[in-house]
Design an enzyme around this catalytic site. Sequence first.
Site, short mmCIF file in Angstrom:
data_model
loop_
_atom_site.label_atom_id
_atom_site.label_comp_id
_atom_site.label_asym_id
_atom_site.label_seq_id
_atom_site.Cartn_x
_atom_site.Cartn_y
_atom_site.Cartn_z
N SER A 43 0.86 -1.18 0.00
CA SER A 43 0.00 0.00 0.00
C SER A 43 0.89 1.23 0.00
O SER A 43 2.08 1.16 0.29
CB SER A 43 -0.91 0.01 1.24
N PHE A 107 2.87 -1.06 5.04
CA PHE A 107 2.19 0.15 5.50
C PHE A 107 3.23 1.26 5.58
O PHE A 107 4.24 1.13 6.27
CB PHE A 107 1.57 -0.12 6.87
N ILE A 138 6.97 -2.16 7.42
CA ILE A 138 6.88 -0.71 7.41
C ILE A 138 7.62 -0.19 6.18
O ILE A 138 8.79 -0.52 5.97
CB ILE A 138 7.49 -0.11 8.69
N LYS A 139 6.94 0.61 5.38
CA LYS A 139 7.56 1.17 4.18
C LYS A 139 8.28 2.47 4.52
O LYS A 139 7.68 3.39 5.08
CB LYS A 139 6.52 1.42 3.09
N ILE A 140 9.56 2.51 4.16
CA ILE A 140 10.38 3.70 4.36
C ILE A 140 11.00 4.07 3.02
O ILE A 140 11.58 3.21 2.36
CB ILE A 140 11.49 3.44 5.41
#
Length: 372
Positions: A43, A107, A138-140
């Site tokens: 996402s 996310f 976790i998207k960074i």
Amino acid sequence: MNNIEKLHSLGQSIWFDNIERKLLENGDLAAMISRGEIRGITSNPSIFNHAISNSQDYENALIPLAKTGKSKKEIYEALAVADIQAACDLFNPLYEQTRGEDGYVSFEVSPYLAKDSKGTIVEARRLWGLVGRPNLMIKIPATREGLPAITKAIAEGINVNITLIFSIDRYKQVMDAYMTGLEKRLEAGNPIDHVASVASFFVSRIDSNVDGRLQDLVDEGKILLIRARELFGKIAIANAKLAFDLHKKFFSGERWENLKFKDGKIQRALWASTSTKNPDYPDTMYVDELIGPNTINTVPPQTLVAFADHGSPELTLEVDLNGAKIAMDDLAFCGISMKEVTNELEDQGVKSFSDAFTALLESIEEKRIGLF
């Protein structure tokens, strides 16, 4: 064996680049997982903006949140976290079955933090704890400021999907950031066997940018059209192939073997932005041309349907590597700098996600105000 089953048998996983509440509530996402069509989900702010702003699917959940006095950001977060948790729960059996190879849900941290290292790691920790699922990623973003946050998150045992990678040089830094995080975690006496990461290398946007630059050179009379045609639609795939070649070299040798011995997971390359932007190009080209083992392709709904119908599941990622090098050399000879291209695309990507997040929050605020 259908196209998607064959693709998975070749060692590449299909993840779904889409999340929306109706898929969670009507059973469609569960059915896709059960049929083996998708093995993870991604996402981003644009996806949530489309899902929440352009449908009525969230109205029933939004109204009570608004009536309790929550802010637009708090409302967004409550809606998004509920979706992410539900998706994680649906994918958890696959996560367990594959021992943490697949079954992840991604996310993203706030895109407003793309240039803020400290803010990014604080947000990553908070979202990791808030969602509370082992198969969360976790998207960074892979900005220069994002790299230290990636290392720190991995060292703290947070799964990370590193996004907005365009250049091979930045990809090398991303792989190093991951390995450094694992090494720091081991130094602190912590296990690394449950820490996972993927590197989201963007594809189609490269061609959109480069093709435009080539056409400008043709229009200015600086290169011949016949020369430009040799490079139209070729650079994104060449760039990805060379990136994967670097990946193979990086995840070999003594440094990686030491981490592998401690049960470290390889950071898989994930091909992102794989829908075809140019209608003159085949609609499955960014899947067909990038199939290889230990990789992922995250596809939007229309590309998934197209590949299932008429894709070509054959090993292609490591085919004609020399041709990829020649294409990049020819591009440079035409006067186009890949460094300029990828720097521009990174800036555009950060802005695009920030703009989408702003639009999403404004849409929620309009709905919130409309209730009173």
